[in-house]
Design a protein around this motif. Structure first.
Motif: not given
Length: 118
Positions: A1-8, A95-101, A105-111
């Motif tokens: 599990q990973v949490q993503l938070v965008e800013s800027g 949005y940023c996203a993270a994935g292994i494969i 993309n398995d995880y997404w930020g809130q934008g």
């Protein structure tokens, strides 16, 4: 599990620049391929770009190639999107996203909202 938070995100005039950040917490950040996407009102989500685990390889969508740059700092668990020469058509939620494969993309930020005025 990973949490993503965008800013800027924010409001910028055409021709200007912004740098978005995406901070990650949870599993070791360096195991993930990181990507940026965007979605404008009434449009489908669009691929912006991706960066490999070590930060040595990037690829971009045609609409941002040459203007946007993705980088990452694995010591800070953060991926960046430097956006230059912004155009009104770059207005979107990013949005940023993270994935292994690759390609999944398995995880997404809130934008974060980016608005480019003409």
């Amino acid at each position: 599990q990973v949490q993503l938070v965008e800013s800027g995100g924010g409001l910028v005039q055409a021709g200007g620049s912004l740098r978005l950040s995406c901070g990650a917490s949870g599993r070791p950040f360096s195991v993930y391929l990181m990507s940026w996407y965007r979605q404008a009102p009434g449009k489908e989500r669009q691929f912006v770009g991706t960066i490999n685990r070590s930060g040595t390889t990037t690829s971009y969508g045609d609409s941002v190639k040459g203007r946007f740059t993705i980088s990452r700092d694995n010591t800070k668990n953060t991926v960046y999107l430097q956006m230059n020469s912004l155009k009104p058509e770059d207005t979107a939620v990013y949005y940023c996203a993270a994935g292994i494969i690759p390609g999944r993309n398995d995880y997404w930020g809130q934008g974060t909202q980016v608005t480019v005025s003409s």
